[in-house]
Motif scaffolding. Structure first.
Motif, PDB file in Angstrom:
ATOM      1  N   ILE A  75       0.693  -1.142  -0.051  1.00  0.00           N
ATOM      2  CA  ILE A  75      -0.103   0.180   0.080  1.00  0.00           C
ATOM      3  C   ILE A  75       0.674   1.272  -0.106  1.00  0.00           C
ATOM      4  CG2 ILE A  75      -1.648   1.175   1.428  1.00  0.00           C
ATOM      5  CD1 ILE A  75      -3.046  -1.015   0.010  1.00  0.00           C
ATOM      6  N   ASP A  76       0.366   2.140  -1.049  1.00  0.00           N
ATOM      7  CA  ASP A  76       1.114   3.466  -0.995  1.00  0.00           C
ATOM      8  C   ASP A  76       0.269   4.581  -1.333  1.00  0.00           C
ATOM      9  OD1 ASP A  76       0.558   3.346  -3.624  1.00  0.00           O
ATOM     10  OD2 ASP A  76       2.520   2.846  -4.125  1.00  0.00           O
ATOM     11  N   ALA A  77       0.788   5.823  -1.550  1.00  0.00           N
ATOM     12  CA  ALA A  77      -0.237   7.002  -1.636  1.00  0.00           C
ATOM     13  C   ALA A  77      -1.170   6.893  -2.727  1.00  0.00           C
ATOM     14  CB  ALA A  77       0.875   8.224  -1.388  1.00  0.00           C
ATOM     15  N   GLN A  78      -0.775   5.992  -3.692  1.00  0.00           N
ATOM     16  CA  GLN A  78      -1.498   5.841  -4.771  1.00  0.00           C
ATOM     17  C   GLN A  78      -2.557   4.785  -4.888  1.00  0.00           C
ATOM     18  OE1 GLN A  78       2.186   6.757  -5.358  1.00  0.00           O
ATOM     19  NE2 GLN A  78       1.016   8.833  -5.186  1.00  0.00           N
ATOM     20  N   SER A  79      -2.477   4.164  -3.796  1.00  0.00           N
ATOM     21  CA  SER A  79      -3.431   2.967  -3.684  1.00  0.00           C
ATOM     22  C   SER A  79      -4.837   3.247  -3.291  1.00  0.00           C
ATOM     23  CB  SER A  79      -2.980   2.141  -2.575  1.00  0.00           C
ATOM     24  OG  SER A  79      -1.683   1.523  -2.708  1.00  0.00           O
ATOM     25  N   CYS A  80      -5.115   4.372  -2.991  1.00  0.00           N
ATOM     26  CA  CYS A  80      -6.512   4.617  -2.501  1.00  0.00           C
ATOM     27  C   CYS A  80      -6.637   6.129  -3.137  1.00  0.00           C
ATOM     28  CB  CYS A  80      -6.652   4.758  -0.879  1.00  0.00           C
ATOM     29  SG  CYS A  80      -8.371   5.082  -0.344  1.00  0.00           S
ATOM     30  N   PRO A  81      -7.959   6.360  -3.664  1.00  0.00           N
ATOM     31  CA  PRO A  81      -9.200   5.546  -3.562  1.00  0.00           C
ATOM     32  C   PRO A  81      -9.549   4.610  -4.848  1.00  0.00           C
ATOM     33  CG  PRO A  81      -9.583   7.678  -4.277  1.00  0.00           C
ATOM     34  CD  PRO A  81      -8.378   7.395  -4.035  1.00  0.00           C
ATOM     35  N   VAL A 128      -1.636   0.349  11.023  1.00  0.00           N
ATOM     36  CA  VAL A 128      -2.346   1.926  11.130  1.00  0.00           C
ATOM     37  C   VAL A 128      -2.679   2.349   9.879  1.00  0.00           C
ATOM     38  CG1 VAL A 128      -0.796   2.638  13.297  1.00  0.00           C
ATOM     39  CG2 VAL A 128       0.312   2.877  10.796  1.00  0.00           C
ATOM     40  N   GLU A 129      -3.743   3.212   9.804  1.00  0.00           N
ATOM     41  CA  GLU A 129      -4.308   3.957   8.734  1.00  0.00           C
ATOM     42  C   GLU A 129      -3.489   5.062   8.372  1.00  0.00           C
ATOM     43  OE1 GLU A 129      -8.816   4.372   7.242  1.00  0.00           O
ATOM     44  OE2 GLU A 129      -8.417   5.272   9.078  1.00  0.00           O
ATOM     45  N   ALA A 130      -2.228   4.831   7.486  1.00  0.00           N
ATOM     46  CA  ALA A 130      -1.403   5.927   7.308  1.00  0.00           C
ATOM     47  C   ALA A 130      -1.928   6.991   6.112  1.00  0.00           C
ATOM     48  CB  ALA A 130      -0.191   5.074   6.847  1.00  0.00           C
ATOM     49  N   PHE A 131      -2.461   6.445   5.201  1.00  0.00           N
ATOM     50  CA  PHE A 131      -3.084   7.278   4.298  1.00  0.00           C
ATOM     51  C   PHE A 131      -4.492   7.591   4.499  1.00  0.00           C
ATOM     52  CE2 PHE A 131       0.270   4.258   2.613  1.00  0.00           C
ATOM     53  CZ  PHE A 131       1.111   5.243   2.377  1.00  0.00           C
ATOM     54  N   TYR A 132      -4.711   8.678   4.919  1.00  0.00           N
ATOM     55  CA  TYR A 132      -6.079   9.476   5.274  1.00  0.00           C
ATOM     56  C   TYR A 132      -6.105  10.808   4.766  1.00  0.00           C
ATOM     57  CZ  TYR A 132     -10.269   9.878   8.209  1.00  0.00           C
ATOM     58  OH  TYR A 132     -11.480  10.109   8.680  1.00  0.00           O
ATOM     59  N   ALA A 133      -7.216  11.262   4.478  1.00  0.00           N
ATOM     60  CA  ALA A 133      -7.385  12.608   3.977  1.00  0.00           C
ATOM     61  C   ALA A 133      -8.257  13.448   5.097  1.00  0.00           C
ATOM     62  CB  ALA A 133      -8.325  12.639   2.998  1.00  0.00           C
ATOM     63  N   GLU A 160       8.808   2.196  12.568  1.00  0.00           N
ATOM     64  CA  GLU A 160       9.678   2.230  13.696  1.00  0.00           C
ATOM     65  C   GLU A 160       9.145   1.099  14.471  1.00  0.00           C
ATOM     66  OE1 GLU A 160      10.264   4.692  17.935  1.00  0.00           O
ATOM     67  OE2 GLU A 160       9.592   5.774  16.204  1.00  0.00           O
ATOM     68  N   PHE A 161       7.860   0.883  14.496  1.00  0.00           N
ATOM     69  CA  PHE A 161       7.078  -0.297  15.203  1.00  0.00           C
ATOM     70  C   PHE A 161       6.822  -1.371  14.553  1.00  0.00           C
ATOM     71  CE2 PHE A 161       6.565   3.664  17.745  1.00  0.00           C
ATOM     72  CZ  PHE A 161       7.283   3.147  19.141  1.00  0.00           C
ATOM     73  N   ASP A 162       7.100  -1.607  13.185  1.00  0.00           N
ATOM     74  CA  ASP A 162       7.081  -2.735  12.288  1.00  0.00           C
ATOM     75  C   ASP A 162       5.591  -2.840  12.213  1.00  0.00           C
ATOM     76  OD1 ASP A 162       7.870  -4.771  10.621  1.00  0.00           O
ATOM     77  OD2 ASP A 162       7.959  -6.119  12.234  1.00  0.00           O
ATOM     78  N   LEU A 163       4.874  -2.044  11.867  1.00  0.00           N
ATOM     79  CA  LEU A 163       3.444  -2.048  11.616  1.00  0.00           C
ATOM     80  C   LEU A 163       2.769  -1.759  10.038  1.00  0.00           C
ATOM     81  CD1 LEU A 163       2.035   0.249  14.364  1.00  0.00           C
ATOM     82  CD2 LEU A 163       2.242  -2.116  14.370  1.00  0.00           C
ATOM     83  N   PHE A 164       2.017  -2.404   9.556  1.00  0.00           N
ATOM     84  CA  PHE A 164       1.482  -2.177   8.346  1.00  0.00           C
ATOM     85  C   PHE A 164       0.836  -0.870   8.186  1.00  0.00           C
ATOM     86  CE2 PHE A 164       0.605  -6.785   8.666  1.00  0.00           C
ATOM     87  CZ  PHE A 164       1.458  -7.220   7.688  1.00  0.00           C
ATOM     88  N   ASN A 165       0.832  -0.309   7.013  1.00  0.00           N
ATOM     89  CA  ASN A 165       0.364   0.780   6.361  1.00  0.00           C
ATOM     90  C   ASN A 165      -1.047   0.629   5.761  1.00  0.00           C
ATOM     91  OD1 ASN A 165       2.161   2.985   7.187  1.00  0.00           O
ATOM     92  ND2 ASN A 165       3.495   2.020   5.762  1.00  0.00           N
ATOM     93  N   THR A 166      -2.134   1.253   6.019  1.00  0.00           N
ATOM     94  CA  THR A 166      -3.384   1.014   5.432  1.00  0.00           C
ATOM     95  C   THR A 166      -3.901   2.192   4.876  1.00  0.00           C
ATOM     96  OG1 THR A 166      -5.132   1.091   7.039  1.00  0.00           O
ATOM     97  CG2 THR A 166      -3.961  -1.012   6.972  1.00  0.00           C
ATOM     98  N   CYS A 167      -4.764   2.179   3.839  1.00  0.00           N
ATOM     99  CA  CYS A 167      -5.500   3.425   3.335  1.00  0.00           C
ATOM    100  C   CYS A 167      -6.933   3.079   3.552  1.00  0.00           C
ATOM    101  CB  CYS A 167      -4.962   3.922   2.077  1.00  0.00           C
ATOM    102  SG  CYS A 167      -5.414   2.519   0.822  1.00  0.00           S
ATOM    103  N   GLY A 168      -7.843   4.358   3.273  1.00  0.00           N
ATOM    104  CA  GLY A 168      -9.203   4.304   3.173  1.00  0.00           C
ATOM    105  C   GLY A 168      -9.714   5.850   3.187  1.00  0.00           C
TER     106      GLY A 168
END
Length: 228
Positions: free
Chosen positions: A22-28, A180-185, A208-216
């Motif tokens: 997941i990156d900044a172009q994944s959503c929406p 964490v929901e990293a990509f959020y408006a 830093e905490f080895d977590l997934f990034n998600t978007c929505g």
């Protein structure tokens, strides 16, 4: 239950693979993991949501109504019928999802659950259309219940609460959160795009905490391309 849980395990592993990319172009337009229907506080019927998802060309999505999977179940049934009638047409992958209120560092946060076995008893307190109370309301117990049901737990919009995401994300990580929901408006821009500063800060904490990034989009209105 054994068969369903095996299917859930496959679904979760597939979702992990998606989250890793997941990156900044994944959503929406490719993926969307935060949407609401009329079964909580959204305006879209599940069938309308799925029609839009297919029209947009989404590869995968999750409906995350508050404390309810009725919208997800209706959408899943609709999608199965649609695939039967359109066997040669691309269909998005629909994961189970729900948004759960929880207490973290003495404030209320929202935890998104994905790819869980919907009939698992650990999820029962969180699928009653209203927030849970007592020990079930504590974030550490919400996360544990999601894991018991074979799912993944994600902290929704981490920079939107009364405490800083610099405090909340480490605390959630300590409690076992997966992502964490990293990509959020945060300011609801049109067209939708992730907030630059908050996204960068959340991504750094995720690393830093080895977590997934998600978007929505956190859609509550009539378009999956916007929040409202």
């Amino acid at each position: 239950m054994v068969v369903n849980f095996a299917r859930t395990t496959v679904s979760k592993e597939l979702l992990k693979q998606v989250f890793q990319r997941i990156d900044a172009q994944s959503c929406p337009n490719l993926f969307n993991f935060h949407m609401h229907t009329v079964h909580s506080d959204g305006k879209l019927e599940p069938s309308e949501l799925m029609n839009q998802a297919i029209s947009i060309g989404l590869k995968g999505l999750a409906i995350t109504d508050h404390h309810s999977i009725c919208g997800y179940q209706a959408a899943l049934a609709w999608l199965e019928d649609w695939k039967w009638s359109n066997p040669d047409t691309h269909t998005p992958y629909l994961w189970s999802g729900v948004e759960i209120n929880a207490n973290l560092l003495d404030i209320e946060v929202h935890i998104l659950a994905y790819a869980f076995e919907s009939e698992h008893p650990s999820m029962k307190p969180y699928l009653q259309r209203m927030p849970s109370v007592g020990k079930d309301y504590q974030a550490v117990n919400v996360i544990a219940a999601i894991h018991e049901a074979g799912g993944l737990a994600v902290l929704a919009h981490p920079a939107r609460y009364r405490r800083s995401h610099f405090d909340l994300i480490p605390a959630a990580a300590k409690d076992g959160i997966d992502g964490v929901e990293a990509f959020y408006a945060y300011s609801n821009p049109k067209p939708w795009k992730p907030s630059i500063v908050e996204t960068e800060e959340v991504q750094q904490l995720a690393e830093e905490f080895d977590l997934f990034n998600t978007c929505g989009t956190d859609t509550h209105g009539v378009s999956l391309l916007q929040r409202l």
